[in-house]
Design an enzyme around this catalytic site. Structure first.
Site, PDB file in Angstrom:
ATOM      1  N   ASP A 428       0.832  -1.200   0.000  1.00  0.00           N
ATOM      2  CA  ASP A 428       0.000   0.000   0.000  1.00  0.00           C
ATOM      3  C   ASP A 428       0.874   1.260   0.000  1.00  0.00           C
ATOM      4  O   ASP A 428       2.066   1.216   0.279  1.00  0.00           O
ATOM      5  CB  ASP A 428      -0.895  -0.039   1.236  1.00  0.00           C
ATOM      6  CG  ASP A 428      -2.182   0.758   1.054  1.00  0.00           C
ATOM      7  OD1 ASP A 428      -2.331   1.429   0.026  1.00  0.00           O
ATOM      8  OD2 ASP A 428      -3.041   0.680   1.949  1.00  0.00           O
ATOM      9  N   GLU A 431       2.838   6.897  -2.445  1.00  0.00           N
ATOM     10  CA  GLU A 431       2.602   8.086  -3.272  1.00  0.00           C
ATOM     11  C   GLU A 431       3.097   9.360  -2.588  1.00  0.00           C
ATOM     12  O   GLU A 431       3.537  10.297  -3.262  1.00  0.00           O
ATOM     13  CB  GLU A 431       1.101   8.245  -3.581  1.00  0.00           C
ATOM     14  CG  GLU A 431       0.454   7.054  -4.244  1.00  0.00           C
ATOM     15  CD  GLU A 431      -0.153   6.090  -3.224  1.00  0.00           C
ATOM     16  OE1 GLU A 431      -0.624   5.031  -3.640  1.00  0.00           O
ATOM     17  OE2 GLU A 431      -0.142   6.412  -2.006  1.00  0.00           O
ATOM     18  N   ASP A 495      -8.901   3.830  -3.028  1.00  0.00           N
ATOM     19  CA  ASP A 495      -9.981   4.125  -2.076  1.00  0.00           C
ATOM     20  C   ASP A 495     -11.190   4.740  -2.777  1.00  0.00           C
ATOM     21  O   ASP A 495     -11.289   5.963  -2.942  1.00  0.00           O
ATOM     22  CB  ASP A 495      -9.481   5.076  -0.993  1.00  0.00           C
ATOM     23  CG  ASP A 495      -8.344   4.475  -0.192  1.00  0.00           C
ATOM     24  OD1 ASP A 495      -8.117   3.258  -0.304  1.00  0.00           O
ATOM     25  OD2 ASP A 495      -7.663   5.223   0.537  1.00  0.00           O
TER      26      ASP A 495
END
Length: 759
Positions: A428, A431, A495
């Site tokens: 995950d 970024e 998400d």
């Protein structure tokens, strides 16, 4: 970035030095060197004005690249996207005022006549693809930023940009640029290639790929790891304007007679998509994100699936498998999992694969923080201290994967988890990587590392896993990526909200990513943020189980079906079993995608480039080459979809419903239907053979025991072959079925739909 104010004016404080002339050129084997300058009236015009050096190369057949450099004295600390390269496929011809650069079926003509600079790319039949015309190559000076100090007088500085503007044709449409959740056709948009954690409902994207695909038969790859700004008909309505900060810009025009051919060449250039293990096509179930769970909760979920006869292949432990404030310490929280090793063993005895969440951050409360700081394993500030912040985890640091020792330190902890029974990792984040006032171990440019970091992170984890278990024996579940990341699958959409609109935007994002060199993709079934209504849950289940990978995941609520109603369990069971029955077909299509760069989930125009009606469709897709899928995006079950027209298919029969072979569809027509939760539009293409196995209990089972073929319409017996892929080694073909040797001519010519039992 926009530099102009309409056609005639530049923005205040902006100046552009446009290149208009080829001052000189030279040819060195298969490389062309050009010196470009401004419009030349006399020799005095060579003074007090810039030049741009242009280098023309062809790394692979059908691909022609240009590198533009203003000042060559800058430090280049990288990183750079890796590309493949071969020689011996180019020819160069020169005549007065013209240079022709040929690379296989593609060519570039450069107008070298005085003050007539122009670049034009052509396809194999001489059709114009794109090019540079009047005032389309330049160096931009921006004197509106804090860098400019007018008191510096003669030595005043500025921020600079390289600018290249590529021509667009009438009705030309543009696609790709990574996983973008806005309009599927990119014309009229401004896109910045810059990874951000922005969810799925904005212009920000987790997966930014500086590659776009044109409906005219070419793609453009900008080989620049920093921020790339593209104005796609949004500044000049006849151009795509590409700008990057700094002194150089490199891009490649990739020709293809079909969109699939463009993708084949693009992935050959940037990296072949890797295959995944067969077990990964199973249904994945997660704990969800902020929910409360322990051994009892997890076991209850698994028992519920077993009692309802819903096949489940992978269980994923999300973030709170570790103790709060200690992400990542790679230790199961003993308050909830007192003997994790024994518990994972019991899960494995159920036939489950295990996945756990992680990211590349080490919180200050993690026992690993002190060790990482002392050994220099984290991204640092310019003064040598550890870069930290409180966004996400308190006092967290970021692992510096440019340091080989840091990378090994990180992956050694993962190997320990694999020894415990973990099979896969959800990589995950990655970024939010700082790019100001920081330094990396290898001296890389922090701005260029911002996007590239995701490649290093995923590469380190993926290669450590593959090194342990073997090729195509494991996979990631990754959120961020950059060019070349297709070598480290799988990627999911991030998400999304629990709405029908978010389900549709997820599909747009997935289709855009899979027009950018990726062949696998998943979404959070049911949506991540919020709790889905039962109708949405069931419709997303149908869609999610017709994606390459299928994962039930949420944020603050569980995604087990019975909490939404037992009818949700029925829909999930049917959807999972349908996907498992398609395993022979999925494995075959995935192997072809690995070889060609063509994804499992395909935008309609990718499969039907001759049907112009397909070029704007983003609410349906082809699942492989044979099956049309139109997800239902309404609570009442109404869905409108288009049946594509293909001249070769039309004389072979009609499209038919997966659920009822007597229900047929005419090509070139739109249909509106209402479906209950037992079905959705799944159409079988005419002239196709689809391998299935309804007897399979899981994707890993013997594909030959119960193997069947669905023949729809008349079949081209001379060319049609089915590859049965080995579920234990997805690179290996167990058997090739030659349809003409299997079925007699009278059977081949029928235009009905029939099921043929092979074994």
């Amino acid at each position: 970035m926009k530099f102009t104010d309409g056609m005639w004016c530049l923005r205040e404080g902006i100046s552009i030095d446009w290149m208009s002339n080829v001052e000189r050129l030279s040819v060195e084997q298969d490389v062309v060197h050009l010196l470009l300058n401004k419009y030349q009236r006399h020799r005095g015009d060579t003074l007090n004005s810039p030049t741009i050096s242009a280098t023309v190369t062809s790394p692979l057949e059908g691909i022609i690249g240009v590198k533009l450099v203003h000042w060559a004295g800058q430090n280049d600390n990288g990183p750079h996207y890796q590309i493949a390269s071969k020689t011996g496929h180019t020819t160069i011809d020169q005549t007065d005022g013209l240079l022709l650069y040929q690379s296989g079926p593609a060519s570039l003509k450069i107008n070298t006549a005085p003050n007539e600079l122009g670049f034009t790319w052509y396809g194999d039949s001489g059709q114009t693809l794109t090019g540079h015309s009047f005032r389309s190559i330049g160096y931009v000076r921006d004197r509106t930023t804090d860098r400019t100090r007018w008191t510096d007088g003669l030595y005043v500085e500025h921020d600079g940009y390289m600018l290249a503007e590529l021509n667009l044709g009438v009705n030309e449409k543009l696609y790709g640029l990574g996983e973008r959740f806005g309009p599927f056709v990119k014309n009229g948009q401004r896109v910045d290639i810059w990874n951000e954690d922005g969810g799925t409902s904005s212009e920000l994207a987790y997966k930014n790929i500086p590659f776009y695909l044109s409906s005219k038969g070419y793609g453009v790859f900008v080989r620049h790891t920093g921020k790339v700004s593209l104005e796609l008909q949004s500044e000049r309505t006849t151009r795509v304007n590409i700008s990057v900060p700094g002194q150089e810009l490199e891009y490649y025009i990739i020709f293809g007679s079909t969109p699939k051919e463009v993708l084949r060449r693009y992935t050959a250039l940037t990296g072949q998509p890797s295959l995944v293990p067969t077990w990964s096509y199973n249904l994945w179930l997660t704990t969800s994100f902020t929910t409360s769970y322990d051994e009892k909760t997890v076991t209850g979920f698994l028992d519920g699936f077993r009692e309802r006869d819903i096949p489940l292949g992978v269980f994923h432990f999300d973030t709170f498998w570790m103790k709060s404030y200690q992400w990542c310490d790679f230790q199961f929280d003993k308050d909830y999992f007192p003997n994790a090793t024994a518990y994972l063993k019991r899960l494995k005895e159920r036939g489950l694969k295990i996945s756990v969440w992680l990211n590349s951050y080490i919180a200050q409360a993690s026992p690993l923080f002190k060790e990482g700081k002392e050994k220099g394993y984290f991204i640092k500030r310019l003064d040598g201290s550890v870069w930290q912040w409180d966004m996400w985890q308190a006092g967290m640091a970021i692992v510096d994967f440019t340091n080989p020792e840091a990378s090994k330190w990180y992956t050694d902890h993962l190997m320990r988890l694999m020894d415990m029974g973990v099979d896969s990792f959800k990589t995950d984040f990655a970024e939010r990587i700082p790019f100001q006032n920081v330094k990396f171990y290898d001296g890389s440019d922090p701005v260029r590392m911002h996007n590239y970091y995701s490649i290093l992170y995923n590469k380190a984890v993926y290669e450590a896993m593959i090194g342990r278990v073997g090729k195509a024996k494991s996979l990631l579940f990754a959120r961020s990526t950059a060019p070349g990341g297709q070598a480290y699958p799988v990627h999911w959409g991030g998400d999304c909200e629990s709405t029908f609109e978010a389900m549709a935007e997820s599909l747009r994002g997935g289709l855009s990513l899979m027009l950018s060199g990726y062949i696998f993709w998943a979404s959070d079934i049911g949506g991540f943020e919020g709790t889905p209504l039962p109708a949405l849950y069931k419709r997303w289940v149908q869609f999610g189980l017709l994606s390459s990978h299928s994962r039930l995941h949420g944020s603050s609520s569980y995604r087990v079906p019975w909490i939404y109603g037992e009818d949700c369990s029925d829909v999930l069971r049917d959807s999972v079993k349908r996907k498992i029955s398609l395993t022979p077909y999925i494995l075959q299509e995935a192997l072809h995608g690995h070889q060609t760069g063509v994804p499992l989930m395909r935008a309609m125009f990718l499969e039907f480039p001759d049907d112009l009606n397909t070029y704007t469709i983003d609410t349906q897709y082809m699942f492989g080459s044979n099956l049309l899928v139109a997800p239902v995006f309404t609570e009442e079950g109404t869905v409108t979809f288009y049946v594509p027209c293909n001249e070769e298919d039309n004389h072979r029969g009609k499209w038919v419903s997966w659920f009822d072979y007597n229900k047929t569809y005419e090509p070139g027509q739109w249909y509106t239907e209402k479906h209950d939760f037992s079905s959705l539009p799944i159409l079988i293409r005419p002239g196709t053979v689809t391998p299935i196995n309804p007897k399979l209990k899981s994707p890993e089972d013997d594909p030959l025991d119960g193997f069947k073929l669905i023949l729809n319409g008349s079949i081209d017996s001379e060319n049609y072959k089915i590859e049965i892929v080995n579920p234990e080694n997805t690179h290996e073909v167990l058997k090739v079925i030659d349809i003409c040797k299997l079925i007699d001519d009278s059977e081949m010519s029928q235009k009905t739909t029939r099921v043929y039992t092979y074994f």
